[in-house]
Design a protein around this motif. Structure first.
Motif, PDB file in Angstrom:
ATOM      1  N   PRO B 499     -27.150 -20.201 -20.796  1.00  0.00           N
ATOM      2  CA  PRO B 499     -27.175 -21.650 -20.569  1.00  0.00           C
ATOM      3  C   PRO B 499     -27.778 -22.376 -21.762  1.00  0.00           C
ATOM      4  O   PRO B 499     -28.750 -21.905 -22.343  1.00  0.00           O
ATOM      5  CB  PRO B 499     -28.068 -21.808 -19.342  1.00  0.00           C
ATOM      6  CG  PRO B 499     -28.064 -20.479 -18.683  1.00  0.00           C
ATOM      7  CD  PRO B 499     -27.868 -19.462 -19.765  1.00  0.00           C
ATOM      8  N   SER B 503     -20.956 -22.794 -23.523  1.00  0.00           N
ATOM      9  CA  SER B 503     -20.254 -23.607 -22.554  1.00  0.00           C
ATOM     10  C   SER B 503     -18.789 -23.326 -22.789  1.00  0.00           C
ATOM     11  O   SER B 503     -18.404 -22.805 -23.831  1.00  0.00           O
ATOM     12  CB  SER B 503     -20.561 -25.089 -22.741  1.00  0.00           C
ATOM     13  OG  SER B 503     -20.262 -25.460 -24.065  1.00  0.00           O
ATOM     14  N   ASN B 504     -17.997 -23.640 -21.792  1.00  0.00           N
ATOM     15  CA  ASN B 504     -16.568 -23.457 -21.949  1.00  0.00           C
ATOM     16  C   ASN B 504     -15.979 -24.796 -22.363  1.00  0.00           C
ATOM     17  O   ASN B 504     -16.031 -25.767 -21.615  1.00  0.00           O
ATOM     18  CB  ASN B 504     -15.975 -22.975 -20.624  1.00  0.00           C
ATOM     19  CG  ASN B 504     -14.529 -22.653 -20.745  1.00  0.00           C
ATOM     20  OD1 ASN B 504     -13.749 -23.444 -21.259  1.00  0.00           O
ATOM     21  ND2 ASN B 504     -14.148 -21.483 -20.283  1.00  0.00           N
ATOM     22  N   LEU B 507     -13.511 -26.374 -19.995  1.00  0.00           N
ATOM     23  CA  LEU B 507     -14.120 -26.902 -18.774  1.00  0.00           C
ATOM     24  C   LEU B 507     -14.897 -28.186 -19.059  1.00  0.00           C
ATOM     25  O   LEU B 507     -14.816 -29.158 -18.307  1.00  0.00           O
ATOM     26  CB  LEU B 507     -15.056 -25.859 -18.167  1.00  0.00           C
ATOM     27  CG  LEU B 507     -15.631 -26.296 -16.832  1.00  0.00           C
ATOM     28  CD1 LEU B 507     -15.315 -25.257 -15.781  1.00  0.00           C
ATOM     29  CD2 LEU B 507     -17.118 -26.531 -16.886  1.00  0.00           C
ATOM     30  N   ASP B 508     -15.644 -28.191 -20.159  1.00  0.00           N
ATOM     31  CA  ASP B 508     -16.407 -29.389 -20.497  1.00  0.00           C
ATOM     32  C   ASP B 508     -15.477 -30.579 -20.722  1.00  0.00           C
ATOM     33  O   ASP B 508     -15.758 -31.682 -20.274  1.00  0.00           O
ATOM     34  CB  ASP B 508     -17.267 -29.140 -21.739  1.00  0.00           C
ATOM     35  CG  ASP B 508     -18.563 -28.445 -21.375  1.00  0.00           C
ATOM     36  OD1 ASP B 508     -18.717 -28.097 -20.182  1.00  0.00           O
ATOM     37  OD2 ASP B 508     -19.408 -28.249 -22.264  1.00  0.00           O
ATOM     38  N   MET B 510     -12.475 -30.900 -19.487  1.00  0.00           N
ATOM     39  CA  MET B 510     -11.920 -31.252 -18.184  1.00  0.00           C
ATOM     40  C   MET B 510     -12.892 -32.153 -17.428  1.00  0.00           C
ATOM     41  O   MET B 510     -12.505 -33.165 -16.837  1.00  0.00           O
ATOM     42  CB  MET B 510     -11.675 -29.982 -17.356  1.00  0.00           C
ATOM     43  CG  MET B 510     -10.238 -29.518 -17.350  1.00  0.00           C
ATOM     44  SD  MET B 510     -10.149 -27.808 -16.764  1.00  0.00           S
ATOM     45  CE  MET B 510     -10.602 -28.025 -15.055  1.00  0.00           C
ATOM     46  N   GLY B 511     -14.158 -31.774 -17.462  1.00  0.00           N
ATOM     47  CA  GLY B 511     -15.193 -32.546 -16.775  1.00  0.00           C
ATOM     48  C   GLY B 511     -15.302 -33.940 -17.340  1.00  0.00           C
ATOM     49  O   GLY B 511     -15.356 -34.933 -16.602  1.00  0.00           O
ATOM     50  N   ILE B 512     -15.324 -34.025 -18.676  1.00  0.00           N
ATOM     51  CA  ILE B 512     -15.459 -35.337 -19.311  1.00  0.00           C
ATOM     52  C   ILE B 512     -14.232 -36.197 -18.984  1.00  0.00           C
ATOM     53  O   ILE B 512     -14.352 -37.384 -18.658  1.00  0.00           O
ATOM     54  CB  ILE B 512     -15.661 -35.188 -20.836  1.00  0.00           C
ATOM     55  CG1 ILE B 512     -17.055 -34.601 -21.083  1.00  0.00           C
ATOM     56  CG2 ILE B 512     -15.509 -36.514 -21.550  1.00  0.00           C
ATOM     57  CD1 ILE B 512     -17.269 -34.058 -22.468  1.00  0.00           C
ATOM     58  N   MET B 514     -12.430 -35.916 -16.389  1.00  0.00           N
ATOM     59  CA  MET B 514     -12.507 -36.291 -14.976  1.00  0.00           C
ATOM     60  C   MET B 514     -13.391 -37.530 -14.816  1.00  0.00           C
ATOM     61  O   MET B 514     -13.064 -38.461 -14.073  1.00  0.00           O
ATOM     62  CB  MET B 514     -13.084 -35.121 -14.190  1.00  0.00           C
ATOM     63  CG  MET B 514     -12.920 -35.206 -12.714  1.00  0.00           C
ATOM     64  SD  MET B 514     -12.876 -33.560 -12.010  1.00  0.00           S
ATOM     65  CE  MET B 514     -14.524 -33.002 -12.343  1.00  0.00           C
ATOM     66  N   ILE B 515     -14.509 -37.555 -15.538  1.00  0.00           N
ATOM     67  CA  ILE B 515     -15.406 -38.714 -15.462  1.00  0.00           C
ATOM     68  C   ILE B 515     -14.726 -39.949 -16.037  1.00  0.00           C
ATOM     69  O   ILE B 515     -14.746 -41.030 -15.445  1.00  0.00           O
ATOM     70  CB  ILE B 515     -16.728 -38.424 -16.207  1.00  0.00           C
ATOM     71  CG1 ILE B 515     -17.485 -37.324 -15.471  1.00  0.00           C
ATOM     72  CG2 ILE B 515     -17.577 -39.674 -16.309  1.00  0.00           C
ATOM     73  CD1 ILE B 515     -18.653 -36.768 -16.231  1.00  0.00           C
TER      74      ILE B 515
END
Lengths: 320, 533
Positions: B499, B503-504, B507-508, B510-512, B514-515
């Motif tokens: 941690p 990080s992937n 995925l990061d 995708m997350g950003i 999504m936001i």
């Protein structure tokens, strides 16, 4: 028709806000651990993330208990009804000034999309975050029963869950504004009270009940045999009867002079044959043995089109 | 109704105001406590022998006679301390090797006699130069009699006076008359004075050899330098002169001359190791998250953030440049501003560093070390002279800090073996004298019992030294962020998810997205609502 209604109970509101704070706090500390930014320091972020996770766990346990103890869980069961209408409202209707397709009541607080989303939140996102979070915390613990090869997949799922939560919060806050009064739902979540559209029929029934309960006219109901089934408070007062149990199940003859019984029996047999009477002056025999005068109304009561008894009101009238 | 409403509002307002404030208050206090708390260090099984010596050696008749050489003193020691000689002669301070089973299943006696490193390369024909640190007298070459108790050196470890010195280049003997080596003068030891003042080894006894491995202060290990003779808290929290005052043998506990904690660089098997948790327990931290780290991370990793805190240590040695002369045909000798040699015609080029940040590797305690005759599998790659075994998936592996000494040294291109050249000597076949790789290789190979093809080249080599000393005080130990960050200390230790470092990217993103999607959707939806009204 609008009415102020108490829809969010104390615990519910406490739970909502505590959960909101915890999620935001977990988000801040969590993304620091993820390396997205540096705020309170890595060691502190980890420590507080762990503490908040435990606090969240306790809150969840209480909440699960509360949901089942109060039956509130039923409010979150998704239903297919009006899903389409609700979606149409958000993507078309809302721009044309249409009204919400579903009504909010204290026993049905959520629209079908809310039900679906909150259900998903409770049954999917929170458990996934909970499980991955605790594996994250304890996978390296000595003598743990778990032997996972790599933290990677756990960490990635946990991170993804966090992103979903952020998107959830954004949408959740925005959807507040789709109410006619944007701040209304927010205030309701704080106070528990909200102005809701209510069903006039339902309102009418509730009020009639209230009227009978609180009326100063005495109300009575007899069955076919002439025995008392129900009386209201005012009736008990007029008859100086101390307790309801003293009268329920007794025959009406106990409330009259012997001389008057004959005419009363005739009257009741007429009513049981379908007649109604508006204002019959009568003399009642109170429970303390004294006599008093009143006017009574009487009408038959039905069940499945069959007469099952009679009921009416008495109004005290000493002047008769 | 109105009244009830107000009451409810006040109630929940109080709840939602008081709770966050209470939380902030609690958290602030937690941080304060967390940062200022005293570190109670939980120590187990750590006893210091504080009894005064009950034996007064000055009263023994046998120690009052006149000693003319150290061998006589050794015999005097053994006359009372009988059988101790057998213990010493079984220990690696005397044998300079030990019986081990190698990875291929061979049982070999491994030690300085047959190991090759990338400093001075090998003892071999140069033994007489190296054995000034042998706990004996006269170990000149392989014909040394390892069974002769008279040749044992007791006082190098047990002298408490500090007046005993073995001379350089003397095969372990002290000087017979006053002599000067470089800028240091060596005096004949007063054996009777020394004999009256013997006792348990101090830092001085151990450090005399171990701080000078590789022929100079801190050359080899990096974490063992003469700064430890007078360490302060920052230099080494255990050996701090004004604090814990611990000496080497407080940790390297000794049972019948058998010392705990062998050289980690070369021990092929995880045996007789010395661990921090022997004293500090396996859960030494207040913070349990830190305690959990001990599953995968050695104590040294965080608690020795830098080594060579005083004297610099040698980081590389390029033998391939040796032999170079200047334009006028003379030998070259270059130094850096600290006086450390950076080039010598007879040795090659060196680099030095101090306050070095270690490199990190996985270790399960098992090490494979190169010995004479081991074939080099791929001569085009960097050869690891010692391989520290371990990886993330191995439950007994931990991350340890290491010093990596990078060398470039001679090898036989036909036979694919490292050459132990003859370096020191007066004849032409010694490289130092003749600067002739062929002659010195031939002599060295012959002595080592290896076949020399006559063809040679230079290969890049790496030697890993686990870092175990110069433990920092707690406030100087590593912080989480030193590793849990991008470009942190463990940046190059791949193969596991950490941690803060890992990080992937997909995925990061995708997350950003999504936001951004949620924000954008909300914004567009809102704008349409505003304009349609």
């Amino acid at each position: 028709m609008k009415k102020r209604t108490y829809i969010y109970k104390n615990f519910e509101r406490f739970w909502h806000w505590a959960q909101a704070l915890l999620i935001i706090f977990l988000m801040i500390t969590g993304f620091e651990v993820h390396g997205s930014f540096s705020l309170m320091g890595y060691e502190e972020a980890v420590l507080f993330h762990d503490i908040a996770a435990w606090a969240f766990t306790v809150l969840i346990l209480f909440t699960i208990f509360w949901h089942f103890a109060t039956g509130s869980w039923e409010q979150y069961i998704p239903s297919k009804k009006f899903v389409k209408e609700q979606i149409n409202y958000y993507i078309i209707g809302i721009f044309k000034g249409a009204h919400h397709p579903t009504k909010k009541t204290s026993y049905n607080k959520f629209n079908p999309l809310q039900r679906l989303t909150y259900f998903g939140f409770k049954i999917l996102i929170v458990p996934v975050q909970f499980v991955t979070g605790f594996i994250y915390m304890y996978y390296m613990y000595p003598e743990n029963p778990l032997h996972i090869k790599s933290l990677e997949i756990i960490a990635l799922i946990h991170t993804f869950g966090a992103f979903v939560l952020i998107a959830f919060i954004i949408a959740h806050v925005y959807l507040l504004t789709t109410n006619e009064e944007p701040m209304e739902s927010f205030i309701a979540m704080l106070t528990g009270w909200e102005e809701l559209d209510i069903d006039p029929e339902e309102e009418h029934k509730q009020h009639m009940q209230y009227a009978v309960d609180k009326s100063t006219a005495g109300y009575y109901r007899l069955n076919k045999e002439g025995k008392f089934i129900d009386v209201n408070r005012a009736w008990l007062d007029l008859y100086k009867c101390k307790d309801k149990s003293n009268i329920i199940g007794k025959h009406f003859s106990t409330t009259r002079k012997k001389e008057d019984l004959k005419s009363l029996e005739n009257l009741i047999s007429d009513v049981l044959n379908g007649k109604s009477f508006k204002a019959i002056p009568s003399i009642r025999k109170c429970f303390d043995g004294k006599f008093a005068k009143h006017v009574l109304s009487i009408n038959p009561t039905y069940e499945n089109n069959e007469i099952i008894g009679c009921e009416g009101f008495i109004i005290d009238n000493p002047k008769i | 109704m109105k009244k009830k409403n107000t009451k409810e509002f006040v109630k929940i307002l109080l709840l939602s105001v008081i709770i966050p404030f209470a939380l902030v208050f609690i958290i602030e206090n937690l941080i304060k406590n967390f940062k200022s708390r005293d570190y109670d260090i939980n120590i187990v099984n750590c006893t210091k022998d504080t009894l005064p010596s009950i034996v007064d050696h000055s009263e023994f008749e046998i120690l009052k006679k006149k000693f003319t050489n150290p061998s006589e003193l050794t015999q005097a020691c053994i006359s009372c301390h009988n059988k101790r000689d057998e213990e010493v002669m079984a220990s690696s301070h005397w044998t300079w090797d030990r019986l081990v089973v190698r990875e291929n299943g061979d049982s070999v006696r491994m030690g300085k006699k047959n190991m090759i490193n990338n400093y001075c390369i090998a003892t071999n024909t140069n033994t007489w130069k190296c054995t000034s640190c042998h706990a004996g007298y006269g170990y000149k070459d392989k014909n040394f009699d390892f069974k002769d108790t008279k040749k044992m050196d007791c006082i190098v470890c047990h002298d408490k006076t500090g007046a005993y010195d073995k001379q350089p280049l003397g095969s372990g003997f002290p000087v017979e008359e006053k002599r000067k080596f470089g800028d240091k003068t060596y005096f004949t030891p007063d054996y009777n004075y020394i004999a009256r003042n013997v006792g348990k080894p101090t830092i001085r006894n151990c450090g005399k050899c171990h701080f000078f491995g590789g022929g100079g202060n801190n050359v080899k290990h990096g974490d063992l330098s003469d700064d430890l003779f007078h360490a302060d808290k920052d230099m080494d929290v255990h050996m701090d002169e004004n604090g814990n005052k611990m000496s080497c043998i407080d940790c390297h506990k000794t049972n019948r001359h058998n010392m705990k904690g062998k050289l980690y660089r070369s021990m092929p098997i995880n045996k007789d190791r010395l661990y921090c948790y022997d004293c500090h327990t396996e859960a030494p931290h207040v913070n349990n998250t830190l305690n959990r780290h001990t599953n995968k991370i050695s104590c040294q990793t965080c608690h020795i953030p830098v080594y060579a805190k005083g004297a610099p240590t040698k980081m590389s040695w390029d033998w391939s440049q040796a032999g170079k002369l200047n334009k006028r045909g003379y030998r070259i000798s270059e130094h850096d501003s600290l006086g450390k040699s950076t080039f010598k015609t007879e040795k090659g080029a060196f680099t030095w560093e101090s306050n070095v940040i270690p490199e990190y590797v996985w270790s399960n305690g098992n090490v494979e070390h190169y010995i004479y005759g081991d074939k080099i599998k791929d001569t085009s790659k960097i050869l690891k002279i010692n391989k520290i075994h371990g990886n993330y998936g191995d439950s007994s592996s931990k991350i340890i800090p290491v010093k990596i000494h990078r060398g470039k040294q001679i090898f036989d291109t036909e036979n694919s073996v490292l050459i132990p050249p003859h370096v020191y000597g007066d004849k032409k076949d010694a490289f130092k004298k003749g600067l002739d790789w062929k002659l010195s290789s031939a002599k060295g190979m012959k002595e080592a019992g290896l076949e020399f093809s006559g063809k040679y080249s230079f290969i890049k080599t790496e030697m890993h030294y686990p870092i175990n000393h110069m433990v920092a005080p707690v406030e100087k130990s590593l912080k989480c962020i030193d590793c849990h960050s991008k470009n942190g200390r463990l940046e190059n230790l791949k193969g596991f998810y950490m941690p803060g470092r890992d990080s992937n990217a997909i995925l990061d993103w995708m997350g950003i997205l999504m936001i951004i999607g949620a924000l954008g959707g909300v914004l567009v939806h809102g704008l349409i609502r505003v304009f349609k009204k």
